[in-house]
Design a protein around this motif. Structure first.
Motif, PDB file in Angstrom:
ATOM      1  N   GLY A 131       0.822  -1.210   0.000  1.00 57.07           N
ATOM      2  CA  GLY A 131       0.000   0.000   0.000  1.00 57.07           C
ATOM      3  C   GLY A 131       0.851   1.251   0.000  1.00 57.07           C
ATOM      4  N   ASP A 132       2.130   1.116  -0.380  1.00 57.08           N
ATOM      5  CA  ASP A 132       3.054   2.251  -0.335  1.00 57.08           C
ATOM      6  C   ASP A 132       2.670   3.380  -1.287  1.00 57.08           C
ATOM      7  OD1 ASP A 132       4.544   1.037   1.591  1.00 57.08           O
ATOM      8  OD2 ASP A 132       6.321   0.672   0.358  1.00 57.08           O
ATOM      9  N   ARG A 145      -5.220   1.312  -0.248  1.00 53.15           N
ATOM     10  CA  ARG A 145      -5.965   0.242  -0.903  1.00 53.15           C
ATOM     11  C   ARG A 145      -6.831  -0.520   0.102  1.00 53.15           C
ATOM     12  NH1 ARG A 145      -6.524   2.736  -4.588  1.00 53.15           N
ATOM     13  NH2 ARG A 145      -5.243   2.811  -6.445  1.00 53.15           N
ATOM     14  N   THR A 146      -7.408   0.215   1.050  1.00 47.49           N
ATOM     15  CA  THR A 146      -8.300  -0.392   2.034  1.00 47.49           C
ATOM     16  C   THR A 146      -9.489  -1.057   1.358  1.00 47.49           C
ATOM     17  OG1 THR A 146      -7.665   1.304   3.636  1.00 47.49           O
ATOM     18  CG2 THR A 146      -9.647   0.021   4.122  1.00 47.49           C
ATOM     19  N   ASP A 147     -10.033  -0.405   0.319  1.00 45.84           N
ATOM     20  CA  ASP A 147     -11.190  -0.971  -0.383  1.00 45.84           C
ATOM     21  C   ASP A 147     -10.817  -2.249  -1.131  1.00 45.84           C
ATOM     22  OD1 ASP A 147     -12.713   1.092   0.558  1.00 45.84           O
ATOM     23  OD2 ASP A 147     -12.679   2.253  -1.309  1.00 45.84           O
ATOM     24  N   ALA A 148      -9.605  -2.293  -1.673  1.00 50.46           N
ATOM     25  CA  ALA A 148      -9.149  -3.509  -2.358  1.00 50.46           C
ATOM     26  C   ALA A 148      -8.980  -4.650  -1.361  1.00 50.46           C
ATOM     27  CB  ALA A 148      -7.836  -3.241  -3.088  1.00 50.46           C
ATOM     28  N   TYR A 164       7.593  -1.557   1.939  1.00 47.66           N
ATOM     29  CA  TYR A 164       8.925  -1.968   1.472  1.00 47.66           C
ATOM     30  C   TYR A 164       9.769  -2.530   2.613  1.00 47.66           C
ATOM     31  CZ  TYR A 164      13.444  -1.579  -0.948  1.00 47.66           C
ATOM     32  OH  TYR A 164      14.664  -1.852  -1.510  1.00 47.66           O
ATOM     33  N   ALA A 165       9.746  -1.835   3.759  1.00 52.04           N
ATOM     34  CA  ALA A 165      10.602  -2.213   4.890  1.00 52.04           C
ATOM     35  C   ALA A 165      10.267  -3.587   5.451  1.00 52.04           C
ATOM     36  CB  ALA A 165      10.504  -1.166   5.997  1.00 52.04           C
ATOM     37  N   ILE A 178       2.814  -3.344  -6.370  1.00 47.38           N
ATOM     38  CA  ILE A 178       3.422  -4.665  -6.184  1.00 47.38           C
ATOM     39  C   ILE A 178       4.927  -4.508  -6.290  1.00 47.38           C
ATOM     40  CG2 ILE A 178       3.548  -7.060  -6.961  1.00 47.38           C
ATOM     41  CD1 ILE A 178       0.902  -6.666  -8.435  1.00 47.38           C
ATOM     42  N   TYR A 179       5.637  -4.949  -5.269  1.00 38.90           N
ATOM     43  CA  TYR A 179       7.103  -4.990  -5.312  1.00 38.90           C
ATOM     44  C   TYR A 179       7.563  -6.352  -5.824  1.00 38.90           C
ATOM     45  CZ  TYR A 179       7.644  -0.744  -2.463  1.00 38.90           C
ATOM     46  OH  TYR A 179       7.638   0.545  -1.979  1.00 38.90           O
ATOM     47  N   ALA A 180       8.742  -6.371  -6.426  1.00 38.76           N
ATOM     48  CA  ALA A 180       9.290  -7.626  -6.937  1.00 38.76           C
ATOM     49  C   ALA A 180      10.810  -7.598  -6.833  1.00 38.76           C
ATOM     50  CB  ALA A 180       8.880  -7.846  -8.393  1.00 38.76           C
ATOM     51  N   GLY A 181      11.384  -8.777  -6.645  1.00 39.05           N
ATOM     52  CA  GLY A 181      12.833  -8.895  -6.609  1.00 39.05           C
ATOM     53  C   GLY A 181      13.271 -10.322  -6.871  1.00 39.05           C
TER      54      GLY A 181
END
Length: 264
Positions: free
Chosen positions: A194-195, A199-202, A218-219, A256-259
């Motif tokens: 949610g950074d 996105r509370t509704d999602a 992220y953290a 969405i984060y990815a690594g």
């Protein structure tokens, strides 16, 4: 027609399922009305959801090519979801036809469709199991038949861990998988956040589904890669992980984060 081996009584169609919502938003057909309604509600709550899920799928394919290009020939894809071509084994086999792949999911409909898809696929298997029970996955005879944990393995946890609550100890789950892997193995991970938007509704849409959505900043996502060295460009929004072309400006809204990390 459902695939051979499919039993409707195994499937809960009273609630939407994340894998089937995902399938619907990707344009698939393996979903029910309850999933389609949830998918539309998700897009209404988070307009970037559809492009985000498609960007996540594209990241998966790029990550497969990356790890296979680095010599990986074994993949454990946990939380695979409903088959969407090109699948992990299809993408891997474009570069290295000898790549061995095990798919894991806890939804019987996923296994039924994957079984039909994988017939005659050789060193590829589908296992019905839950990411919360790592030891069962690691000890499963079909996993052990296909994968040799004495050699590097790429573990994929793509859009999976955000369905686990903190009480379900996702960091410990990833650590248990990491500890079972030899040096040179990989972790491929993406996780909703949610950074960038509220996105509370999602989240409310998923709270009515079979698994709730647990957004993390992220953290809290970066520590999943403890014990791994992140490949460039590190942990980033999913469209910006080594894109094939420059993403449009609207992709900056994708939460969405990815690594991709390599075990030292």
């Amino acid at each position: 027609m459902p695939p051979q081996g499919f039993r409707f009584e195994e499937i809960d169609v009273s609630k939407p399922h994340p894998a089937r919502i995902y399938d619907y938003l990707l344009g698939g057909k393996d979903n029910y009305e309850v999933d389609r309604r949830a998918g539309e509600a998700l897009v209404a709550a988070a307009p970037e959801a559809r492009i985000g899920l498609r960007a996540n799928r594209a990241f998966l394919q790029r990550a497969v090519r990356h790890v296979v290009g680095d010599g990986i020939r074994q993949i454990l894809d946990i939380g695979t979801g409903l088959p969407t071509s090109p699948n992990v084994h299809e993408t891997a086999h474009e570069t290295a036809p000898d790549t061995r792949v095990v798919y894991v999911d806890n939804d019987p409909i996923v296994r039924a469709h994957a079984d039909a898809l994988l017939s005659g696929a050789g060193a590829t298997s589908i296992v019905l199991a839950d990411v919360r029970d790592v030891q069962t996955i690691l000890d499963h005879p079909d996993v052990r038949r296909v994968l040799d944990f004495g050699r590097p393995v790429a573990v994929f946890l793509v859009a999976v861990l955000h369905f686990l609550t903190d009480e379900e100890r996702p960091r410990q789950i990833v650590a248990a998988l990491r500890d079972a892997l030899p040096s040179g193995s990989y972790l491929v991970l993406s996780h909703a956040t949610g950074d960038f938007n509220d996105r509370t509704d999602a989240q409310a849409v998923y709270n009515k589904a079979t698994a709730g959505l647990n957004l993390r900043p992220y953290a809290e996502i970066e520590p999943f890669f403890d014990g791994f060295t992140l490949a460039e460009p590190g942990l980033v929004q999913v469209p910006f992980w080594r894109p094939d072309m420059s993403p449009p400006a609207r992709y900056k809204e994708v939460g969405i984060y990815a690594g991709v990390g390599r075990k030292d």
